[in-house]
Motif scaffolding. Sequence first.
Motif, mmCIF file in Angstrom:
data_model
loop_
_atom_site.group_PDB
_atom_site.id
_atom_site.type_symbol
_atom_site.label_atom_id
_atom_site.label_comp_id
_atom_site.label_asym_id
_atom_site.label_seq_id
_atom_site.Cartn_x
_atom_site.Cartn_y
_atom_site.Cartn_z
ATOM 1 N N GLY A 1 44.890 42.034 50.825
ATOM 2 C CA GLY A 1 43.512 42.104 51.307
ATOM 3 C C GLY A 1 42.517 42.190 50.165
ATOM 4 O O GLY A 1 41.463 41.541 50.182
ATOM 5 N N SER A 2 42.837 43.001 49.151
ATOM 6 C CA SER A 2 41.963 43.087 47.972
ATOM 7 C C SER A 2 41.858 41.727 47.292
ATOM 8 O O SER A 2 40.767 41.304 46.898
ATOM 9 N N ALA B 1 49.646 48.385 40.490
ATOM 10 C CA ALA B 1 48.776 49.531 40.756
ATOM 11 C C ALA B 1 48.393 49.579 42.230
ATOM 12 O O ALA B 1 47.899 48.600 42.794
ATOM 13 N N LEU B 2 48.602 50.745 42.852
ATOM 14 C CA LEU B 2 48.208 50.963 44.246
ATOM 15 C C LEU B 2 46.877 51.705 44.337
ATOM 16 O O LEU B 2 46.082 51.449 45.236
ATOM 17 N N GLY C 1 45.726 43.891 43.400
ATOM 18 C CA GLY C 1 45.191 42.700 44.043
ATOM 19 C C GLY C 1 43.809 42.329 43.565
ATOM 20 O O GLY C 1 43.405 41.162 43.608
ATOM 21 N N LEU C 2 43.069 43.331 43.077
ATOM 22 C CA LEU C 2 41.703 43.112 42.613
ATOM 23 C C LEU C 2 41.640 42.104 41.477
ATOM 24 O O LEU C 2 40.668 41.365 41.329
ATOM 25 N N PHE C 3 42.703 42.044 40.669
ATOM 26 C CA PHE C 3 42.665 41.181 39.482
ATOM 27 C C PHE C 3 43.626 39.995 39.563
ATOM 28 O O PHE C 3 43.829 39.305 38.568
ATOM 29 N N ALA C 4 44.192 39.766 40.732
ATOM 30 C CA ALA C 4 45.111 38.638 40.876
ATOM 31 C C ALA C 4 44.466 37.296 40.538
ATOM 32 O O ALA C 4 45.132 36.422 39.955
ATOM 33 N N VAL D 1 30.133 44.065 46.778
ATOM 34 C CA VAL D 1 31.500 43.965 47.278
ATOM 35 C C VAL D 1 32.261 45.230 46.892
ATOM 36 O O VAL D 1 32.303 45.608 45.719
ATOM 37 N N VAL D 2 32.846 45.894 47.871
ATOM 38 C CA VAL D 2 33.617 47.111 47.639
ATOM 39 C C VAL D 2 35.090 46.788 47.864
ATOM 40 O O VAL D 2 35.496 46.457 48.974
ATOM 41 N N VAL D 3 35.857 46.858 46.791
ATOM 42 C CA VAL D 3 37.273 46.507 46.844
ATOM 43 C C VAL D 3 38.077 47.682 46.304
ATOM 44 O O VAL D 3 37.738 48.234 45.260
#
Length: 591
Positions: free
Chosen positions: A221-222, A56-57, A314-317, A307-309
């Motif tokens: 980065g996320s 997901a982008l 990447g958020l859930f890696a 935190v704003v992501v």
Amino acid sequence: MTQGTGVDPILASVLQRRVDAIAKEMATLLMRSSRSPIFNEIGDLVTVLFDAKGRALAQAEFAAIIAFGAQPPLEYIIEYFGDDIAEGDVIMHNDVYTGGNQNADTGVYVPIFHDGRLVAWAAAKGHLADIGGMTAGGYDPAAREVWQEALRIPPVKIYEAGRLRKDVWDLIAANIRLGFVMEDVKSMYGACTVGKRRLLEVLDRYGDDVFDRHMEYILRGSERQVRAEIERWPDGVYRGESEMVSDGIDTTRRYRVACEIRIEGDEITFDFSDTDDQAPGFTNMPPASAAGAVRIAFLMLIAAGGVVVPTNQGLFAPVRTVFREGSLFNPRFPAATVFGNQMCDEIVECVMTALAEALPDRVTAGWTKFISAILHGEDPRTGDPFVTLTVFQRNGPGAMLGHDGWDAFGFTGTAGQMRSPDPEMFELTSPHFFEYHEYLPDSAGAGRWRGGLGTRSAWRCYGEHEVGVTNGEGVEEEGAVPARGLFGGHDAGLNRMSVELPDGSVRVWGSKDMVQLPPGALVRAQSWGGAGYGDPFQRPAELVVAEVRDGLLSPERAREDYGVVVDTEQWRVDEERTAALRGNAVKETVS
């Protein structure tokens, strides 16, 4: 440029916001071009852009439980078709046993090619008003297997290399009761087409290589942001529990939901292996839906820290989920599962309970579990069948450190983004008439920070052959457990639904219960608020007075729960009597 990477951080930021804007434009188009109020009024949908690998982008989630359920089917689609993907293909999918989160939540996936190379995917997924099965709308407590709930759609091309597969289209349409549903599928395809065009404009401007490098930079980065946040949380093993009451077959049946959360450095695992075995009926949750619910709870914790992501893969890696096969959250084929999304409430409650001591500044007090109804029948004004959802029933979330719960927020699984239908549109698109829809006074659990208020509603039914199925939890008559307060905050209340029949008799409507709704029947619903956080006697008395004045809190509850005596003539605090009440409470606590 960042040295050695060929990445311009400013361009990366621009591109990240561009793909996010494209996902939002897709959602806007879908809502404005669709026929069903479930799409255009409620927004029970998601639109997503993925890279070629299915990561997901960006996404525009209105119903978060669907949003986080859009990626697992794409993983399966990519594996299923392999190299047999071409320009102009359009793939449809809903099957919960090949990555779907709910059979009603159907996805349309479009591959995006640039200069002959697969570079991305556009997807639109939403709750279709009907998808076959033995009952219109798909919700039936009598269901025991998946075929009774819906037409299963494993990955199938409805367009192949740009040409409509009329045989496949007609096969799907023949199994759906409502003609406008296939029009909504066209809207989903249209949303994906717009997403494809917009992304190709970006690729034409910057090139595939530049785009891919910068998206990889954004994803990493996320992930770095989230890992850094988890590292601040105390390592350890934490356990929490919740409970589901009634399985649609036995209203006295209780199911234990249990999680073990392991925080290890910059990674976190949510293990639900100790949760009870799967239910015989429709109250099971597919793993894709369960993983989506975990992500919702996790994002609440992340957001509470400011935190704003960007919402991407990447958020859930750093997040791992475990659901034991044969349990409520990973039922064995061919179990029924349409209720599953609703069990997001139990998962969120589990997570918050488990981490209350470790992260007291992040967790919320208990949310009263959501309840709504699916109504279907024939509209006498047109003679056409209808299916509608009563998601205007809104519960309150729990309070948290420093903040009251939001009033009439709704279901945990939508993260507050799925809308309530406009009352007039509800009346216009289905044979019902609102008697009232308003805040439920005294429904917020007391606390230094109170829970969010719930709502009360009543609507009269005029449909022919109308049937309603409740889809929820937390019903008083079934002996459900109220949402729990934290750190001295008070518990919430429980939901109540009833049907007043034309003969004057009243039928209590359970949490997973099908009832006949003859013309003239009046449905009454009380959806309770959330639980409180912290000692209610520490809440500023002026806030208590303001809520009594506004009719949100009764003078009796102000006195009993908050120790505040309100002068209802002058609308001010009775200082002497309030001091006596609060002082005595403090003395009793100390002694």
